[in-house]
Scaffold this motif. Structure first.
Motif, PDB file in Angstrom:
ATOM      1  N   LEU A 211      92.421  -9.305  69.070  1.00 54.80           N
ATOM      2  CA  LEU A 211      92.569  -9.738  67.680  1.00 54.80           C
ATOM      3  C   LEU A 211      92.091  -8.651  66.712  1.00 54.80           C
ATOM      4  O   LEU A 211      92.725  -8.414  65.676  1.00 54.80           O
ATOM      5  N   GLU A 212      90.990  -8.004  67.043  1.00 56.83           N
ATOM      6  CA  GLU A 212      90.517  -6.892  66.209  1.00 56.83           C
ATOM      7  C   GLU A 212      91.588  -5.809  66.116  1.00 56.83           C
ATOM      8  O   GLU A 212      91.858  -5.287  65.026  1.00 56.83           O
ATOM      9  N   LYS A 213      92.172  -5.493  67.237  1.00 52.03           N
ATOM     10  CA  LYS A 213      93.191  -4.446  67.287  1.00 52.03           C
ATOM     11  C   LYS A 213      94.407  -4.807  66.438  1.00 52.03           C
ATOM     12  O   LYS A 213      94.903  -3.988  65.651  1.00 52.03           O
ATOM     13  N   GLU A 214      94.861  -6.051  66.553  1.00 50.99           N
ATOM     14  CA  GLU A 214      96.069  -6.483  65.846  1.00 50.99           C
ATOM     15  C   GLU A 214      95.816  -6.739  64.370  1.00 50.99           C
ATOM     16  O   GLU A 214      96.608  -6.311  63.512  1.00 50.99           O
ATOM     17  N   LYS A 215      94.715  -7.410  64.054  1.00 53.15           N
ATOM     18  CA  LYS A 215      94.509  -7.915  62.700  1.00 53.15           C
ATOM     19  C   LYS A 215      93.662  -6.983  61.820  1.00 53.15           C
ATOM     20  O   LYS A 215      93.773  -7.037  60.593  1.00 53.15           O
ATOM     21  N   MET A 216      92.784  -6.187  62.452  1.00 52.23           N
ATOM     22  CA  MET A 216      91.864  -5.387  61.654  1.00 52.23           C
ATOM     23  C   MET A 216      92.131  -3.899  61.756  1.00 52.23           C
ATOM     24  O   MET A 216      92.411  -3.239  60.756  1.00 52.23           O
ATOM     25  N   TRP A 217      92.074  -3.316  62.961  1.00 49.25           N
ATOM     26  CA  TRP A 217      92.215  -1.863  63.078  1.00 49.25           C
ATOM     27  C   TRP A 217      93.564  -1.360  62.569  1.00 49.25           C
ATOM     28  O   TRP A 217      93.671  -0.210  62.137  1.00 49.25           O
ATOM     29  N   SER A 218      94.567  -2.198  62.590  1.00 54.62           N
ATOM     30  CA  SER A 218      95.888  -1.800  62.091  1.00 54.62           C
ATOM     31  C   SER A 218      95.992  -1.906  60.574  1.00 54.62           C
ATOM     32  O   SER A 218      97.014  -1.525  59.995  1.00 54.62           O
ATOM     33  N   LYS A 219      94.929  -2.402  59.892  1.00 54.24           N
ATOM     34  CA  LYS A 219      95.012  -2.693  58.459  1.00 54.24           C
ATOM     35  C   LYS A 219      93.999  -1.925  57.613  1.00 54.24           C
ATOM     36  O   LYS A 219      94.157  -1.872  56.387  1.00 54.24           O
ATOM     37  N   VAL A 220      92.965  -1.372  58.192  1.00 49.40           N
ATOM     38  CA  VAL A 220      91.847  -0.834  57.412  1.00 49.40           C
ATOM     39  C   VAL A 220      91.931   0.677  57.264  1.00 49.40           C
ATOM     40  O   VAL A 220      92.545   1.374  58.076  1.00 49.40           O
ATOM     41  N   TRP A 221      91.279   1.180  56.213  1.00 45.03           N
ATOM     42  CA  TRP A 221      91.060   2.617  56.099  1.00 45.03           C
ATOM     43  C   TRP A 221      89.914   2.997  57.036  1.00 45.03           C
ATOM     44  O   TRP A 221      88.859   2.372  57.038  1.00 45.03           O
ATOM     45  N   GLN A 222      90.140   4.028  57.842  1.00 44.56           N
ATOM     46  CA  GLN A 222      89.153   4.430  58.844  1.00 44.56           C
ATOM     47  C   GLN A 222      88.972   5.943  58.834  1.00 44.56           C
ATOM     48  O   GLN A 222      89.935   6.700  58.705  1.00 44.56           O
ATOM     49  N   PHE A 223      87.728   6.344  58.921  1.00 40.23           N
ATOM     50  CA  PHE A 223      87.356   7.758  58.910  1.00 40.23           C
ATOM     51  C   PHE A 223      87.959   8.452  60.115  1.00 40.23           C
ATOM     52  O   PHE A 223      87.693   8.084  61.258  1.00 40.23           O
ATOM     53  N   ALA A 224      88.791   9.474  59.851  1.00 35.89           N
ATOM     54  CA  ALA A 224      89.461  10.204  60.934  1.00 35.89           C
ATOM     55  C   ALA A 224      88.771  11.524  61.232  1.00 35.89           C
ATOM     56  O   ALA A 224      88.531  11.856  62.400  1.00 35.89           O
ATOM     57  N   CYS A 225      88.442  12.304  60.191  1.00 30.37           N
ATOM     58  CA  CYS A 225      87.791  13.596  60.451  1.00 30.37           C
ATOM     59  C   CYS A 225      87.239  14.164  59.153  1.00 30.37           C
ATOM     60  O   CYS A 225      87.593  13.734  58.047  1.00 30.37           O
ATOM     61  N   TRP A 226      86.359  15.122  59.292  1.00 29.78           N
ATOM     62  CA  TRP A 226      85.806  15.898  58.192  1.00 29.78           C
ATOM     63  C   TRP A 226      86.851  16.931  57.797  1.00 29.78           C
ATOM     64  O   TRP A 226      87.335  17.695  58.640  1.00 29.78           O
ATOM     65  N   GLY A 227      87.211  16.956  56.522  1.00 31.77           N
ATOM     66  CA  GLY A 227      88.295  17.823  56.086  1.00 31.77           C
ATOM     67  C   GLY A 227      88.074  19.286  56.381  1.00 31.77           C
ATOM     68  O   GLY A 227      89.033  20.034  56.645  1.00 31.77           O
TER      69      GLY A 227
ATOM     70  N   ALA B  73      82.375  -5.210  45.959  1.00 31.19           N
ATOM     71  CA  ALA B  73      82.659  -4.115  46.904  1.00 31.19           C
ATOM     72  C   ALA B  73      82.590  -4.708  48.306  1.00 31.19           C
ATOM     73  O   ALA B  73      81.635  -4.470  49.051  1.00 31.19           O
ATOM     74  N   PRO B  74      83.596  -5.510  48.692  1.00 27.53           N
ATOM     75  CA  PRO B  74      83.481  -6.307  49.922  1.00 27.53           C
ATOM     76  C   PRO B  74      83.406  -5.503  51.209  1.00 27.53           C
ATOM     77  O   PRO B  74      82.965  -6.031  52.227  1.00 27.53           O
ATOM     78  N   HIS B  75      83.813  -4.240  51.203  1.00 24.80           N
ATOM     79  CA  HIS B  75      83.761  -3.437  52.430  1.00 24.80           C
ATOM     80  C   HIS B  75      82.465  -2.635  52.555  1.00 24.80           C
ATOM     81  O   HIS B  75      82.276  -1.925  53.547  1.00 24.80           O
TER      82      HIS B  75
ATOM     83  N   MET C 200      80.664   1.656  55.181  1.00 22.40           N
ATOM     84  CA  MET C 200      81.997   1.313  54.717  1.00 22.40           C
ATOM     85  C   MET C 200      82.762   0.750  55.904  1.00 22.40           C
ATOM     86  O   MET C 200      83.020   1.454  56.876  1.00 22.40           O
ATOM     87  N   PHE C 201      83.057  -0.543  55.815  1.00 25.78           N
ATOM     88  CA  PHE C 201      83.741  -1.239  56.897  1.00 25.78           C
ATOM     89  C   PHE C 201      85.038  -0.502  57.257  1.00 25.78           C
ATOM     90  O   PHE C 201      85.753  -0.049  56.376  1.00 25.78           O
TER      91      PHE C 201
ATOM     92  N   VAL D 265      83.318  -9.805  57.066  1.00 23.93           N
ATOM     93  CA  VAL D 265      84.503  -9.031  56.712  1.00 23.93           C
ATOM     94  C   VAL D 265      85.483  -9.001  57.880  1.00 23.93           C
ATOM     95  O   VAL D 265      86.702  -9.151  57.704  1.00 23.93           O
ATOM     96  N   LEU D 266      84.962  -8.806  59.093  1.00 23.45           N
ATOM     97  CA  LEU D 266      85.818  -8.810  60.276  1.00 23.45           C
ATOM     98  C   LEU D 266      86.571 -10.129  60.416  1.00 23.45           C
ATOM     99  O   LEU D 266      87.794 -10.156  60.661  1.00 23.45           O
ATOM    100  N   GLU D 267      85.871 -11.236  60.270  1.00 24.37           N
ATOM    101  CA  GLU D 267      86.512 -12.548  60.378  1.00 24.37           C
ATOM    102  C   GLU D 267      87.534 -12.767  59.260  1.00 24.37           C
ATOM    103  O   GLU D 267      88.563 -13.404  59.473  1.00 24.37           O
ATOM    104  N   ASP D 268      87.273 -12.215  58.063  1.00 20.15           N
ATOM    105  CA  ASP D 268      88.250 -12.321  56.982  1.00 20.15           C
ATOM    106  C   ASP D 268      89.578 -11.670  57.383  1.00 20.15           C
ATOM    107  O   ASP D 268      90.652 -12.201  57.086  1.00 20.15           O
ATOM    108  N   TYR D 269      89.492 -10.524  58.050  1.00 21.35           N
ATOM    109  CA  TYR D 269      90.725  -9.852  58.508  1.00 21.35           C
ATOM    110  C   TYR D 269      91.404 -10.652  59.611  1.00 21.35           C
ATOM    111  O   TYR D 269      92.621 -10.845  59.613  1.00 21.35           O
ATOM    112  N   ILE D 270      90.612 -11.120  60.574  1.00 25.63           N
ATOM    113  CA  ILE D 270      91.200 -11.810  61.722  1.00 25.63           C
ATOM    114  C   ILE D 270      91.844 -13.122  61.314  1.00 25.63           C
ATOM    115  O   ILE D 270      92.861 -13.540  61.893  1.00 25.63           O
TER     116      ILE D 270
END
Length: 474
Positions: free
Chosen positions: A74-90, A271-273, A359-360, A467-472
């Motif tokens: 559920l996390e994978k489908e509902k949350m990780w596919s929807k959120v902004w996530q830190f990928a790398c230091w520019g 600032a919910p995240h 930051m969530f 916040v996680l449950e809000d996404y799920i």
């Protein structure tokens, strides 16, 4: 307690945690973080007084969220596919053609520095038969699949098809690599798989952006990056690093200089995240019996910040100083020596304290000089495992130093204290390294199947789950 000097290994949790002498618990904290901030001779940023210890209840959290494969799905489908996530230091990809490979569960993304200095991100898969275009961080002049040499430009546009005559179905004008959304904040690059998500600034919220106006990472470089695959759920790791409640027991060597029992824990409706804690240093815990005096606490702090001052006039409290004021003095001097900068009017809190933003779902930047940290815990397909990363971002003068190499400790039995570049932080993180797998195992044995949390000191854990449950549940 056995030390870690000389490469000695401490294997058991019981060897790491000496129980300190305890006072009876008071009915409420004898002091509050806002009181400590108000005494600062150099006023801290106004945002640090935005004390928002909201109430999220006192109910339990299901332990199964940390090991259930169904919940991970559920996390994978509902949350990780929807959120902004830190990928790398520019600044890890400073030059055109520099490529960072970001992995999250079964997804893989190429973050590519363009020829004009901008950044694009692409799905890391050849459009022919799916082979990853890059397996690790690299530099390329074009994106060429190693399997059959299908080739794209750095901008994702199609350049070359082998045996073109045998692909009559291909419209090469429409054969560009699919893009992933990518945006930058303060030198950090974030990706989002959801084309309909709000932009990064809206996701972070104006309060978070306002808080960070005074903490500019453009004068920082990545000096340390340690990575470890650890036997715990990503949330179990996050939990340990967004609360200070465990520090008195798990990091008892710091009780003489750390007063986590009066820390400030903030969440914000607008600032919910975002969440934050501020934990004071330079003063001993009120739980200690007897509580060390100022001279003793200052000696501990001096040993950590400026050990060469011990036994000198500089290493003694000056007239009118308490342990915190003296600690701020030696801390500022240590920054002159370590970074070549003079933070003469930086507030005592910014010079000393543990100030951690979240930051969530998993980005944890610490803005201060005392702990210039970023933590990240990233899930793996097996919910009992995750990847734990610790980064240090140091100030610099002159030309920006290059980013450090990543020290990947892997899963071969290496522990965080093997990363000597962490300095004194290595012992603290080693203690977490011992605790977290035991937490993951123990949660499965709870007769109630529930985790019991404090209302205040573990407020940020409650916030993460809210916040996680809000996404799920969307």
């Amino acid at each position: 307690m056995e030390t870690l000097d000389g490469g000695a290994r401490v294997g058991d949790a019981e060897d790491l945690f000496d129980p300190p002498p305890l006072k009876p618990e008071p009915e409420h904290p004898p002091l509050y973080m806002r009181d400590v901030l108000a005494r600062d001779p150099f006023p801290p940023p106004a945002n640090m007084f935005e004390d928002q210890q909201a109430y999220l209840g006192s109910g339990p959290i299901p332990a199964s969220r940390y090991f259930s494969r169904d919940y991970a799905a559920l996390e994978k489908e509902k949350m990780w596919s929807k959120v902004w996530q830190f990928a790398c230091w520019g600044h890890d990809i400073p030059n055109p053609g520099d490529i960072h490979v970001y992995r999250i569960l079964d997804r893989s993304v190429l973050v590519v520095r363009q020829r004009d200095g901008s950044v694009k991100a692409f799905v890391n898969a050849c459009l022919h038969r799916g082979r990853e275009l890059c397996e690790t961080h690299t530099h390329q002049n074009e994106l060429k699949c190693p399997y059959h040499y299908f080739t794209w430009g750095l901008d994702g546009s199609h350049k070359w098809t082998p045996a073109k005559w045998d692909f009559p179905q291909l419209d090469e004008k429409k054969f560009s690599l699919p893009e992933i959304r990518v945006e930058e904040w303060n030198g950090f690059l974030f990706v989002n798989f959801d084309t309909d998500a709000p932009n990064l600034a809206s996701y972070m919220g104006s309060r978070f952006l306002d808080h960070w106006k005074g903490w500019d990472f453009s004068n920082r470089y990545k000096a340390v990056h340690v990575k470890k695959t650890i036997n715990c759920n990503w949330k179990a790791g996050m939990d340990a690093f967004i609360e200070g409640f465990h520090a008195f027991a798990s990091h008892s060597q710091g009780a003489a200089i750390s007063c986590e029992d009066i820390g400030q824990f903030d969440i914000y409706d607008d600032a919910p995240h975002m969440s934050r804690f501020i934990l004071p240093l330079g003063m001993p815990s009120f739980r200690l019996d007897p509580r060390p005096d100022d001279a003793t606490a200052f000696e501990y702090m001096c040993a950590g910040f400026l050990p060469e001052a011990l036994g000198t006039d500089e290493g003694r409290l000056q007239p009118g100083e308490d342990a915190r004021a003296g600690s701020a003095r030696v801390a500022r001097k240590s920054y002159v020596k370590k970074y070549g900068i003079d933070p003469a009017t930086v507030s005592d809190s910014e010079a000393l304290d543990a100030i951690s933003y979240f930051m969530f779902p998993n980005f944890m930047p610490w803005p201060t000089l005392a702990y210039p940290l970023v933590y990240r815990f990233t899930p793996l397909e097996d919910p009992d495992w995750c990847v734990w990363e610790t980064m240090l971002f140091h100030p610099f003068t002159g030309e920006r130093p290059p980013s450090c190499a990543v020290n990947d400790l892997g899963t071969d039995g290496s522990m965080v204290d093997d990363a000597t570049e962490l300095g004194g932080l290595a012992l603290v993180l080693h203690q977490d390294d011992v605790q977290l797998p035991a937490v993951q195992r123990g949660m499965k044995n709870l007769a109630s199947g529930e985790l019991i949390l404090t209302e205040t000191q573990e407020l940020r854990i409650r916030h993460l789950h809210k916040v996680l449950e809000d996404y799920i549940n969307r």
